[in-house]
Enzyme design. Structure first.
Site, PDB file in Angstrom:
ATOM      1  N   PRO A   2       0.761  -1.105  -0.068  1.00 53.38           N
ATOM      2  CA  PRO A   2       0.006  -0.105  -0.169  1.00 53.38           C
ATOM      3  C   PRO A   2       0.775   1.188  -0.028  1.00 53.38           C
ATOM      4  CG  PRO A   2      -0.680  -1.632   1.610  1.00 53.38           C
ATOM      5  CD  PRO A   2       0.486  -2.230   1.040  1.00 53.38           C
ATOM      6  N   GLU A   3       0.672   2.129  -1.028  1.00 53.20           N
ATOM      7  CA  GLU A   3       1.239   3.514  -0.914  1.00 53.20           C
ATOM      8  C   GLU A   3       0.438   4.434  -0.573  1.00 53.20           C
ATOM      9  OE1 GLU A   3       3.325   4.071  -4.824  1.00 53.20           O
ATOM     10  OE2 GLU A   3       3.313   1.620  -5.138  1.00 53.20           O
TER      11      GLU A   3
END
Length: 273
Positions: A2-3
């Site tokens: 996840p960014e």
């Protein structure tokens, strides 16, 4: 992993359900997933405290509890935080269950790299990984001049610099590739060769791409889901990431794939100079 857009989406969807609720109990299925503070057990720092809000810093979630305790959650590669309105039996890779006044939050992680740390809120920056993070790319204070300053005199590729969380917080492989494509700059370009105009274009591209990712509630290829278990749909808007060997949607040139900073990188050799 996840960014920034994915973590921000988790923050928003989780906060709707849990803000103002008390944590009544914690079940540690895999105790290594959590960390206490100075000899105090994680459960002792958390049980009985109320969730007063959720912030984000880069790829980290900061779950604020009353009595000045903060939970710093990092999803790493495959971590998830899911909310359930009713009791839910833990799944195979669920490591922690937070029982709230209403519902439950499950922390799961297939790869077992994610962690949740509890520590005093006044120390949540100085005594954690947060202290080394670069600026937030969507804040008003982040300007082309700030980006130039963060690059400094580095003699590394743009791909390597933008993946460095000390340079800029929250960027990862997906949004770095997409930002560089939108800016029309090759990921192989050395940071110290950029002109003022190119830095300005890159700054604008970073903000545009990240905001579009948030608006689409993130990118879901494999593991990422928001707090409701829903996928994001930014995958439908990707121009280069994961599309090596396919034609560029702008010019038709075959997108090339290479290895930079230890990561697979996709770019258009015609559109990105």
């Amino acid at each position: 992993m996840p960014e920034l857009p994915e973590v921000e989406t988790i923050r928003r969807t989780l906060a709707i359900h849990v803000t103002d609720l008390m944590i009544k109990n914690i079940t540690l299925i895999w105790p290594t997933a959590v960390c206490g503070w100075e000899g105090k057990a994680f459960e002792d720092l958390v049980i009985g405290r109320r969730i007063i809000g959720i912030d984000r810093r880069g790829k980290y979630l900061l779950i604020r509890l009353d009595e000045e305790i903060t939970l710093i959650a990092h999803m790493r590669m495959t971590g998830r935080l899911n909310y359930y309105a009713d009791h839910q039996e833990p799944e195979k890779h669920t490591h922690v269950v937070f029982t709230l006044e209403q519902g439950e939050v499950h922390f799961s992680d297939v790869r077992k790299f994610g962690r949740i740390q509890a520590l005093p809120t006044p120390l949540s920056v100085s005594e954690s990984s947060l202290r080394k993070l670069g600026p937030e790319p969507l804040e008003h204070e982040f300007t082309p001049a700030v980006l130039k300053d963060r690059f400094g005199t580095k003699k590394v590729s743009l791909k390597a610099a933008l993946l460095d969380q000390h340079v800029l917080a929250g960027m990862g492989n997906i949004y770095v590739d997409e930002s560089l494509f939108q800016a029309g700059i090759s990921p192989e370009r050395r940071v110290d060769t950029l002109s003022e105009e190119e830095i300005s274009k890159l700054h604008q591209a970073i903000q545009t791409v990240l905001q579009a990712g948030i608006d689409a509630q993130g990118t879901s290829f494999r593991d990422y889901r928001d707090a409701n278990g829903e996928k994001g749909w930014f995958e439908q808007a990707l121009q280069v990431y994961g599309r090596g060997g396919e034609p560029c949607q702008v010019c038709g040139q075959t997108l090339e794939r290479l290895r930079l900073a230890g990561r697979t990188t996709v770019y258009c050799p015609r559109c990105q100079k």
